[in-house]
Scaffold this active site. Structure first.
Site, PDB file in Angstrom:
ATOM      1  CB  CYS A  58      11.979  11.202   3.147  1.00 44.13           C
ATOM      2  SG  CYS A  58      11.709  10.243   4.580  1.00 44.13           S
ATOM      3  CG  HIS A  95      16.156  13.212   4.178  1.00 43.83           C
ATOM      4  ND1 HIS A  95      14.992  13.958   4.037  1.00 43.83           N
ATOM      5  CD2 HIS A  95      15.679  12.128   5.092  1.00 43.83           C
ATOM      6  CE1 HIS A  95      13.863  13.603   4.459  1.00 43.83           C
ATOM      7  NE2 HIS A  95      14.465  12.372   5.305  1.00 43.83           N
ATOM      8  CD  GLU A 122      16.399  16.764   2.072  1.00 43.73           C
ATOM      9  OE1 GLU A 122      16.838  15.829   1.090  1.00 43.73           O
ATOM     10  OE2 GLU A 122      15.537  16.642   2.985  1.00 43.73           O
TER      11      GLU A 122
END
EC number: 6.3.5.3
Lengths: 80, 229
Positions: free
Chosen positions: B86, B203, B205
């Site tokens: 990002c 993302h 994560e």
């Protein structure tokens, strides 16, 4: 010496903000706006007094930070 | 795997990615403040998501000039790995680690939702936990994720297998309706020429633990650990 840097998106790079401004102008009744491109202006107050030196310095600033030359054009205006 | 996460003023996914890395490696990664000038001995540097410097000037532009970024560029030039997520993708592009630019989303909206991604290249240390053609669900949250590059660069990315992920529909079909931000060629993530730098807008994560509602992001971190075992 002061410098004013005009940064605009290159032709062919989509400018959704400019497009939205164009729509809004249409909604306000401003006819005949064929296109809108928006950009930014950065004003610099420089210690340099020599025009050539100032221009060279600002040119480097534009290449290294102020503009992203992949998508943006810049124009340097020097003001005595 | 020895991993480190760079923390910029305005980073906000640094902790999330540290948790995902710790789950994969069993030990906490190094947190490295942007004012540092030297990296510890690391296999992987992560540039995390967030809004470094409030996205002033252009997203990622100020962070790319941070003192630590010289060391990160040298780390990449030495063939070691860098993952930009990002805002980290935006920073990697502004630092010259990856080609192109990330423009304001075509729809002008900040887009914050899960999207589907198709794994286009599963032969990298970042993506070998997936199979080519896999469709995974990963969240996006960005305002400037509209990938742009000139036609020659796009052709090179395609020809050299450097498009790692594309936005797609749940059934894997690409196309405009599945593209959340107007990115050229539905590109969600790209690799550098050498294949040791990956930047992506989504993302992984944020969906790397069942408690978060999904684990489709986890194979990226476990694959990296296997790559550096």
């Amino acid at each position: 010496m002061k410098a004013r840097v005009h940064i605009t998106l290159k032709d062919g790079v989509l400018d959704p903000q400019g497009k939205a401004i164009g729509h809004a102008l249409g909604n306000l009744g401003f006819d005949g706006v064929n296109g809108v491109r928006q950009g930014k202006v950065i004003e610099l107050d420089l210690a340099a007094t020599d025009r050539g030196a100032a221009e060279g310095q600002v040119e480097q600033m534009c290449r290294r930070l102020l503009a992203n030359t992949v998508i943006e054009n810049y124009k340097i205006e020097l003001i005595d | 795997m020895k991993a480190g996460v760079i923390v910029f003023p305005g980073s906000n996914c640094d902790r999330d990615v540290m948790v995902a890395l710790e789950q994969a490696t069993g030990r906490p990664p190094a947190a490295i403040w942007h004012r540092e000038t030297v990296l510890p001995d690391l296999d992987l540097v992560v540039l995390p998501g967030g809004f470094s410097y409030g996205d002033y000037l252009r997203a990622g532009a100020m962070a790319a000039q941070s003192p630590i970024m010289r060391a990160v560029v040298a780390h990449a030039e030495a063939g070691r790995h860098v993952l930009g997520i990002c805002n980290g993708f935006q920073i990697a592009i502004e630092a010259g680690l990856l080609p192109g630019a990330l423009l304001r989303n075509a729809g002008l909206h900040f887009v914050c939702r899960d999207v589907w991604l198709r794994v286009e290249n599963a032969a990298t240390p970042f993506t070998r936990g997936y199979r080519g053609g896999d469709v995974i669900r990963v969240p996006v949250a960005h305002h400037d994720g509209n990938y742009f590059a000139d036609p020659e660069t796009l052709a090179r990315l395609r020809g050299e297998g450097r498009v790692a992920f594309r936005y797609c529909a749940a059934d894997g079909d690409a196309g405009e309706r599945a593209n959340p931000n107007g990115s050229a060629d539905d590109i969600a993530g790209i690799l550098n020429e050498r294949g040791n730098v990956l930047g992506l807008m989504p993302h992984p994560e944020r969906l790397a633990d069942p408690a978060l509602g999904g684990t489709d992001g986890r194979p990226m971190f476990t694959a990296l650990v296997e790559s550096f075992a």
